[in-house]
Design a protein around this motif. Structure first.
Motif, PDB file in Angstrom:
ATOM      1  N   GLY A  37       0.840  -1.183   0.000  1.00 57.82           N
ATOM      2  CA  GLY A  37       0.000   0.000   0.000  1.00 57.82           C
ATOM      3  C   GLY A  37       0.876   1.234   0.000  1.00 57.82           C
ATOM      4  N   LYS A  74       0.490   5.335   0.314  1.00 57.93           N
ATOM      5  CA  LYS A  74      -0.409   6.468   0.583  1.00 57.93           C
ATOM      6  C   LYS A  74       0.332   7.765   0.327  1.00 57.93           C
ATOM      7  CE  LYS A  74      -4.062   4.766   3.278  1.00 57.93           C
ATOM      8  NZ  LYS A  74      -4.774   4.757   4.516  1.00 57.93           N
ATOM      9  N   ASN A  75      -0.252   8.563  -0.554  1.00 59.37           N
ATOM     10  CA  ASN A  75       0.324   9.855  -0.919  1.00 59.37           C
ATOM     11  C   ASN A  75      -0.123  10.896   0.107  1.00 59.37           C
ATOM     12  OD1 ASN A  75       1.056  12.277  -2.086  1.00 59.37           O
ATOM     13  ND2 ASN A  75       0.268  11.764  -4.115  1.00 59.37           N
ATOM     14  N   VAL A  88       5.164   3.158  -9.903  1.00 63.03           N
ATOM     15  CA  VAL A  88       3.815   3.226  -9.348  1.00 63.03           C
ATOM     16  C   VAL A  88       3.469   4.695  -9.163  1.00 63.03           C
ATOM     17  CG1 VAL A  88       2.352   2.708  -7.344  1.00 63.03           C
ATOM     18  CG2 VAL A  88       4.021   1.022  -8.133  1.00 63.03           C
ATOM     19  N   THR A  89       2.312   5.113  -9.691  1.00 64.36           N
ATOM     20  CA  THR A  89       1.852   6.486  -9.523  1.00 64.36           C
ATOM     21  C   THR A  89       0.707   6.498  -8.514  1.00 64.36           C
ATOM     22  OG1 THR A  89       2.474   7.043 -11.792  1.00 64.36           O
ATOM     23  CG2 THR A  89       0.915   8.513 -10.706  1.00 64.36           C
ATOM     24  N   VAL A  90       0.820   7.407  -7.544  1.00 63.11           N
ATOM     25  CA  VAL A  90      -0.190   7.511  -6.487  1.00 63.11           C
ATOM     26  C   VAL A  90      -0.833   8.901  -6.584  1.00 63.11           C
ATOM     27  CG1 VAL A  90      -0.632   7.261  -4.022  1.00 63.11           C
ATOM     28  CG2 VAL A  90       1.347   6.100  -5.055  1.00 63.11           C
ATOM     29  N   THR A 150      -4.397  10.303  -1.407  1.00 59.58           N
ATOM     30  CA  THR A 150      -5.059   8.993  -1.392  1.00 59.58           C
ATOM     31  C   THR A 150      -3.985   7.917  -1.492  1.00 59.58           C
ATOM     32  OG1 THR A 150      -6.847   7.674  -2.340  1.00 59.58           O
ATOM     33  CG2 THR A 150      -5.443   8.859  -3.895  1.00 59.58           C
ATOM     34  N   VAL A 209      -2.824   3.813  -3.146  1.00 58.23           N
ATOM     35  CA  VAL A 209      -3.058   2.745  -4.109  1.00 58.23           C
ATOM     36  C   VAL A 209      -2.467   1.461  -3.552  1.00 58.23           C
ATOM     37  CG1 VAL A 209      -3.086   4.228  -6.166  1.00 58.23           C
ATOM     38  CG2 VAL A 209      -0.953   3.184  -5.445  1.00 58.23           C
ATOM     39  N   ARG A 210      -3.081   0.357  -3.935  1.00 62.51           N
ATOM     40  CA  ARG A 210      -2.547  -0.962  -3.604  1.00 62.51           C
ATOM     41  C   ARG A 210      -1.899  -1.515  -4.872  1.00 62.51           C
ATOM     42  NH1 ARG A 210      -7.720  -0.772  -1.602  1.00 62.51           N
ATOM     43  NH2 ARG A 210      -7.863  -0.731   0.660  1.00 62.51           N
ATOM     44  N   GLN A 211      -0.703  -2.063  -4.727  1.00 63.84           N
ATOM     45  CA  GLN A 211      -0.003  -2.619  -5.887  1.00 63.84           C
ATOM     46  C   GLN A 211       0.556  -3.984  -5.546  1.00 63.84           C
ATOM     47  OE1 GLN A 211       0.445  -1.412  -9.203  1.00 63.84           O
ATOM     48  NE2 GLN A 211       1.085  -3.544  -9.333  1.00 63.84           N
TER      49      GLN A 211
END
Length: 180
Positions: free
Chosen positions: A103, A105-106, A145-147, A151, A153-155
């Motif tokens: 996970g 989180k930005n 990975v762009t966040v 919010t 993102v799960r990768q």
């Protein structure tokens, strides 16, 4: 004919230098060997520095090009501070490999892009015995990975298995344990 005679002259000079070395006393021969060794060592060192510089240039190029959309570009651990929170959410064995859900989180109000995740063991799975496993090549493991802003993102990432009792995932040298 001038082109070939120049090559012949150079070859003759090299051969005569080699023969001259063979006739020299051992101390001069070893000095020549040391000089040759130093020259080769310098060339290898220069090559490594050149490759290192090229790698840094590629990263800088990616940072400027991929930041064109206004995203903050992250390519090393110290750039995460205050910008992205990383959690290891889930690990499981899948077809003999280790699947890990991370996970990101930005914490900022701009998009954040983590890049070079495939580069030089940037992302590793670490088992209970402190052995590491790399990402599986050829699977859809992303290099970046762009966040989105504010919010998360799960990768999913898949590591070469089997990884017995995964202890943590290491991102740019920092270990992240499974979230409790």
């Amino acid at each position: 004919m001038g082109k070939h005679s120049g090559m012949s002259t150079a070859l003759a000079l090299l051969l005569s230098a080699g023969m001259a070395c063979a006739e020299e006393p051992a101390s001069e021969t070893s000095t020549l060997k040391e000089s040759a060794k130093a020259a080769v060592s310098s060339a290898i060192s220069a090559g490594k520095n050149l490759l290192g510089g090229a790698s840094e240039g590629v990263t800088e190029g990616r940072e400027s090009a991929q930041g064109a959309d206004g995203a903050l570009i992250i390519s090393q651990l110290d750039q995460l501070d205050g910008k992205v929170e990383v959690k290891l959410l889930k690990v499981e064995a899948v077809e003999g490999n280790l699947s890990a859900l991370l996970g990101f989180k930005n914490l900022t109000d701009k998009p954040v892009r983590l890049i070079n995740l495939w580069q030089n063991g940037a992302l590793l799975a670490i088992d209970q015995d402190d052995y590491s496993s790399n990402l599986v090549p050829g699977i859809d493991n992303p290099d970046e990975v762009t966040v989105p802003p504010k919010t998360g993102v799960r990768q999913k990432f898949v590591f070469q298995g089997p990884v017995e009792g995964p202890k943590s995932l290491r991102l740019w040298g920092k270990d992240f344990s499974v979230a409790k």
